[in-house]
Design a protein around this motif. Structure first.
Motif, short mmCIF file in Angstrom:
data_model
loop_
_atom_site.label_atom_id
_atom_site.label_comp_id
_atom_site.label_asym_id
_atom_site.label_seq_id
_atom_site.Cartn_x
_atom_site.Cartn_y
_atom_site.Cartn_z
N ALA A 108 0.88 4.06 -2.85
CA ALA A 108 0.56 5.44 -2.48
C ALA A 108 1.66 6.39 -2.91
O ALA A 108 1.40 7.48 -3.44
N SER B 5 1.26 9.23 -5.69
CA SER B 5 1.58 10.60 -5.29
C SER B 5 2.57 11.22 -6.26
O SER B 5 2.43 12.38 -6.67
N SER C 272 0.83 -1.20 0.00
CA SER C 272 0.00 0.00 0.00
C SER C 272 0.86 1.25 0.00
O SER C 272 0.57 2.23 -0.70
N LEU D 115 1.50 10.40 5.37
CA LEU D 115 1.30 8.97 5.60
C LEU D 115 0.67 8.79 6.97
O LEU D 115 1.24 9.19 7.99
#
Length: 200
Positions: A115, A119, A111, A135
């Motif tokens: 992410a 991003s 994950s 985060l």
């Protein structure tokens, strides 16, 4: 004889023109084929879906590279034919397995990689890149070894023109962060919420 020679000359001229037209037709046919393909791609949502698939593949490649660095090249992220993610276990002969088979720590690392990749795709490519990533938690599922790996990876990101903010209650993680904003909750009938800066 003269008439035949004249007819032959006309035939040669016409043959030359035929060759020119044939070559021009082939060129135009290539253009027509491209336009036909473009038209079929642009029907309905097909073009949008095509771009989404390409973007998803790009994010998966970036995330896979990040995940490989976090897991010592054990795992890679792939996109299946239905547009979902599957894991390639390179430590187990490259067998593909569903993401649901990952442990809590492995799921967190996957994950995190996705992410960060997403991003980077969204935030860092604009005219005014945000260069910041938040985060939130998830560190409680990591053992000490994985926690060290993740923190080391986040520290490396700091040198890539990207600031990473971490929200966490894990003491081991907080001890590794050089700058901390400590949020003190409000007290009943007393002071309101306070924020203090702590620098190592």
């Amino acid at each position: 004889k003269g008439a035949q020679a004249k007819a032959y000359a006309v035939m040669q001229k016409q043959h030359k023109r035929f060759k020119e037209i044939e070559a021009e037709l082939k060129n135009w046919q290539t253009q027509i084929d491209r336009l036909d393909k473009l038209q079929s791609v642009c029907k309905g949502n097909t073009f949008v879906e095509f771009l989404a698939e390409e973007q998803l593949e790009s994010v998966a490649r970036d995330a896979s590279a990040r995940l490989g660095a976090l897991t010592r090249q054990r795992y890679a992220i792939l996109v299946d034919s239905e547009g979902g993610f599957v894991m390639r276990d390179d430590a187990n002969g490259g067998v593909k397995r569903p993401v649901s088979s990952l442990s809590g720590g492995e799921t967190f690392l996957t994950s995190l990689s996705l992410a960060l990749a997403l991003s980077a795709q969204i935030q860092l490519r604009g005219q005014y890149p945000l260069q910041f990533f938040f985060l939130d938690e998830g560190f409680g599922t990591l053992d000490q070894g994985l926690l060290d790996t993740v923190v080391t990876a986040l520290e490396k990101l700091q040198s890539d023109n990207l600031s990473v903010g971490v929200i966490s209650h894990v003491q081991e993680l907080r001890a590794r962060l050089p700058k901390k904003l400590i949020v003190h909750p409000s007290e009943p009938g007393g002071k309101g919420t306070r924020v203090t800066l702590e620098i190592m």
